[in-house]
Design a protein around this motif. Structure first.
Motif, PDB file in Angstrom:
ATOM      1  N   GLU A 118       1.600  -3.631  -1.382  1.00 21.69           N
ATOM      2  CA  GLU A 118       0.462  -2.771  -1.674  1.00 21.69           C
ATOM      3  C   GLU A 118      -0.877  -3.396  -1.295  1.00 21.69           C
ATOM      4  O   GLU A 118      -1.804  -2.677  -0.911  1.00 21.69           O
ATOM      5  CB  GLU A 118       0.457  -2.406  -3.166  1.00 21.69           C
ATOM      6  CG  GLU A 118       1.664  -1.596  -3.610  1.00 21.69           C
ATOM      7  CD  GLU A 118       1.757  -0.267  -2.886  1.00 21.69           C
ATOM      8  OE1 GLU A 118       0.701   0.312  -2.556  1.00 21.69           O
ATOM      9  OE2 GLU A 118       2.877   0.195  -2.641  1.00 21.69           O
ATOM     10  N   ASP A 162     -14.951   0.391  10.339  1.00 22.02           N
ATOM     11  CA  ASP A 162     -13.812   0.659   9.460  1.00 22.02           C
ATOM     12  C   ASP A 162     -12.695  -0.352   9.657  1.00 22.02           C
ATOM     13  O   ASP A 162     -11.842  -0.515   8.782  1.00 22.02           O
ATOM     14  CB  ASP A 162     -13.264   2.069   9.734  1.00 22.02           C
ATOM     15  CG  ASP A 162     -14.295   3.148   9.479  1.00 22.02           C
ATOM     16  OD1 ASP A 162     -14.815   3.203   8.346  1.00 22.02           O
ATOM     17  OD2 ASP A 162     -14.592   3.928  10.399  1.00 22.02           O
ATOM     18  N   GLY A 199       0.099  -5.022   2.657  1.00 16.62           N
ATOM     19  CA  GLY A 199       0.746  -4.089   3.569  1.00 16.62           C
ATOM     20  C   GLY A 199       1.972  -4.653   4.255  1.00 16.62           C
ATOM     21  O   GLY A 199       2.355  -4.189   5.330  1.00 16.62           O
ATOM     22  N   ARG A 259       0.045   0.344  12.781  1.00 10.84           N
ATOM     23  CA  ARG A 259      -0.525  -0.628  11.842  1.00 10.84           C
ATOM     24  C   ARG A 259      -1.959  -0.248  11.472  1.00 10.84           C
ATOM     25  O   ARG A 259      -2.385  -0.430  10.327  1.00 10.84           O
ATOM     26  CB  ARG A 259      -0.468  -2.030  12.433  1.00 10.84           C
ATOM     27  CG  ARG A 259       0.954  -2.589  12.480  1.00 10.84           C
ATOM     28  CD  ARG A 259       0.992  -3.907  13.244  1.00 10.84           C
ATOM     29  NE  ARG A 259       2.343  -4.420  13.364  1.00 10.84           N
ATOM     30  CZ  ARG A 259       2.818  -5.472  12.700  1.00 10.84           C
ATOM     31  NH1 ARG A 259       2.039  -6.112  11.854  1.00 10.84           N
ATOM     32  NH2 ARG A 259       4.051  -5.887  12.878  1.00 10.84           N
ATOM     33  N   GLY A 279      -5.572   1.806   7.350  1.00  7.36           N
ATOM     34  CA  GLY A 279      -6.492   2.865   6.949  1.00  7.36           C
ATOM     35  C   GLY A 279      -6.069   3.550   5.666  1.00  7.36           C
ATOM     36  O   GLY A 279      -6.902   3.843   4.807  1.00  7.36           O
ATOM     37  N   ARG A 280      -4.766   3.789   5.516  1.00  4.66           N
ATOM     38  CA  ARG A 280      -4.276   4.433   4.291  1.00  4.66           C
ATOM     39  C   ARG A 280      -4.466   3.527   3.082  1.00  4.66           C
ATOM     40  O   ARG A 280      -4.785   4.000   1.984  1.00  4.66           O
ATOM     41  CB  ARG A 280      -2.803   4.808   4.445  1.00  4.66           C
ATOM     42  CG  ARG A 280      -2.567   5.974   5.402  1.00  4.66           C
ATOM     43  CD  ARG A 280      -1.146   6.473   5.312  1.00  4.66           C
ATOM     44  NE  ARG A 280      -0.172   5.482   5.742  1.00  4.66           N
ATOM     45  CZ  ARG A 280       0.206   5.312   6.995  1.00  4.66           C
ATOM     46  NH1 ARG A 280      -0.328   6.033   7.963  1.00  4.66           N
ATOM     47  NH2 ARG A 280       1.119   4.400   7.310  1.00  4.66           N
ATOM     48  N   ARG A 281      -4.263   2.230   3.268  1.00  7.24           N
ATOM     49  CA  ARG A 281      -4.431   1.304   2.148  1.00  7.24           C
ATOM     50  C   ARG A 281      -5.881   1.211   1.710  1.00  7.24           C
ATOM     51  O   ARG A 281      -6.168   1.011   0.534  1.00  7.24           O
ATOM     52  CB  ARG A 281      -3.936  -0.103   2.525  1.00  7.24           C
ATOM     53  CG  ARG A 281      -2.445  -0.185   2.766  1.00  7.24           C
ATOM     54  CD  ARG A 281      -1.956  -1.614   2.640  1.00  7.24           C
ATOM     55  NE  ARG A 281      -2.603  -2.523   3.559  1.00  7.24           N
ATOM     56  CZ  ARG A 281      -2.174  -2.760   4.803  1.00  7.24           C
ATOM     57  NH1 ARG A 281      -1.113  -2.124   5.257  1.00  7.24           N
ATOM     58  NH2 ARG A 281      -2.796  -3.619   5.577  1.00  7.24           N
ATOM     59  N   GLN A 282      -6.799   1.350   2.679  1.00  3.72           N
ATOM     60  CA  GLN A 282      -8.209   1.182   2.361  1.00  3.72           C
ATOM     61  C   GLN A 282      -8.849   2.455   1.825  1.00  3.72           C
ATOM     62  O   GLN A 282      -9.944   2.412   1.280  1.00  3.72           O
ATOM     63  CB  GLN A 282      -8.974   0.729   3.616  1.00  3.72           C
ATOM     64  CG  GLN A 282      -8.583  -0.661   4.093  1.00  3.72           C
ATOM     65  CD  GLN A 282      -8.942  -1.739   3.090  1.00  3.72           C
ATOM     66  OE1 GLN A 282      -9.989  -1.679   2.473  1.00  3.72           O
ATOM     67  NE2 GLN A 282      -8.084  -2.732   2.938  1.00  3.72           N
ATOM     68  N   ALA A 283      -8.171   3.603   2.008  1.00  3.26           N
ATOM     69  CA  ALA A 283      -8.764   4.865   1.546  1.00  3.26           C
ATOM     70  C   ALA A 283      -8.921   4.840   0.029  1.00  3.26           C
ATOM     71  O   ALA A 283      -7.973   4.563  -0.700  1.00  3.26           O
ATOM     72  CB  ALA A 283      -7.879   6.040   1.953  1.00  3.26           C
ATOM     73  N   THR A 284     -10.117   5.100  -0.446  1.00  5.64           N
ATOM     74  CA  THR A 284     -10.410   5.065  -1.876  1.00  5.64           C
ATOM     75  C   THR A 284     -10.525   6.475  -2.426  1.00  5.64           C
ATOM     76  O   THR A 284     -11.324   7.263  -1.935  1.00  5.64           O
ATOM     77  CB  THR A 284     -11.736   4.332  -2.146  1.00  5.64           C
ATOM     78  OG1 THR A 284     -11.663   3.016  -1.590  1.00  5.64           O
ATOM     79  CG2 THR A 284     -12.008   4.230  -3.641  1.00  5.64           C
ATOM     80  N   GLY A 324      -3.047   2.796  11.285  1.00  9.36           N
ATOM     81  CA  GLY A 324      -2.895   3.874  10.320  1.00  9.36           C
ATOM     82  C   GLY A 324      -2.542   3.375   8.933  1.00  9.36           C
ATOM     83  O   GLY A 324      -3.064   3.868   7.933  1.00  9.36           O
ATOM     84  N   ALA A 325      -1.667   2.367   8.870  1.00  8.59           N
ATOM     85  CA  ALA A 325      -1.254   1.812   7.576  1.00  8.59           C
ATOM     86  C   ALA A 325      -2.425   1.139   6.873  1.00  8.59           C
ATOM     87  O   ALA A 325      -2.627   1.311   5.670  1.00  8.59           O
ATOM     88  CB  ALA A 325      -0.111   0.820   7.780  1.00  8.59           C
TER      89      ALA A 325
END
Length: 223
Positions: free
Chosen positions: A178, A46, A181, A111, A116-121, A113-114
């Motif tokens: 966006e 991940d 990041g 970082r 991971g949030r951006r990559q969540a689809t 976490g950030a």
């Protein structure tokens, strides 16, 4: 998250992997760039945490090689090379974030976490379209007029953002925040460079442009 720590300093590697595991992540460690390439190709991670100064294959070359091979796994550079030019090189090589040593594990965790949030689809809109362009977010493929277009990881992320917001102008600041990041302007042409690369692949070979420049404002996808 399953995270691969690519670091040749054993003290740093032990500190990072221990902290990751305490937070509930799975963490593997590799100290050699060539071994890291093979492992990242073989196992679906991940996130990659990458030192730049590595034996076998340096961190920049490693991330570039993975992107060229179609591996879009997010990468955070964790390195002592902290100059402005070093950060620019890291981002342009396909890195998603850049953290300079010495560092606090708390900041690294934030970082991660950030990213991971951006990559969540989301489970919706897995097929995006703009005119005759089609993006399959599950298969990570892009076609236009039936022709397959090969994109690197950050190019795909940039195009996805623009297509998701088609018809709405996206400023440089919006894209830095966006897609990369970044909550600050790194004073680089990273956005312009990636837009230019995208255009050479999805616009130049075709009659109509999909990505439009709104002079002095930003970019917009139409279609």
């Amino acid at each position: 998250m399953q995270i691969l720590v690519i670091e040749d300093d054993q003290t740093t590697a032990a500190f990072v992997t221990k902290g990751l595991r305490q937070e509930g992540h799975g963490a593997d460690h590799v100290a050699n760039g060539r071994e890291a390439f093979a492992q990242a190709m073989a196992k679906p991670y991940d996130l990659l945490i990458v030192d730049r100064m590595l034996p076998g294959l340096d961190g920049l070359s490693l991330v570039k090689a993975l992107r060229a091979a179609g591996v879009a796994t997010p990468a955070i550079f964790l390195t002592a090379l902290g100059g402005t030019d070093d950060r620019i090189e890291g981002l342009n090589a396909g890195g998603d974030d850049y953290l300079v040593k010495p560092f606090s594990f708390g900041e690294l965790s934030a970082r991660i976490g950030a990213v991971g949030r951006r990559q969540a689809t989301p489970q919706i809109d897995t097929i995006l379209t703009a005119g005759d362009l089609k993006m399959d977010l599950i298969r990570r493929t892009v076609t236009r007029a039936g022709q397959t277009i090969s994109l690197l990881g950050k190019e795909f992320a940039l195009l996805e953002h623009l297509v998701r917001h088609k018809g709405r102008v996206q400023t440089r600041t919006m894209l830095l925040e966006e897609v990369w990041g970044l909550r600050f302007d790194p004073q680089t042409n990273v956005v312009e460079t990636h837009v230019s690369r995208l255009r050479s692949k999805i616009d130049k070979p075709f009659a109509d442009e999909i990505i439009k420049t709104v002079r002095g404002v930003g970019y917009v996808v139409e279609g």
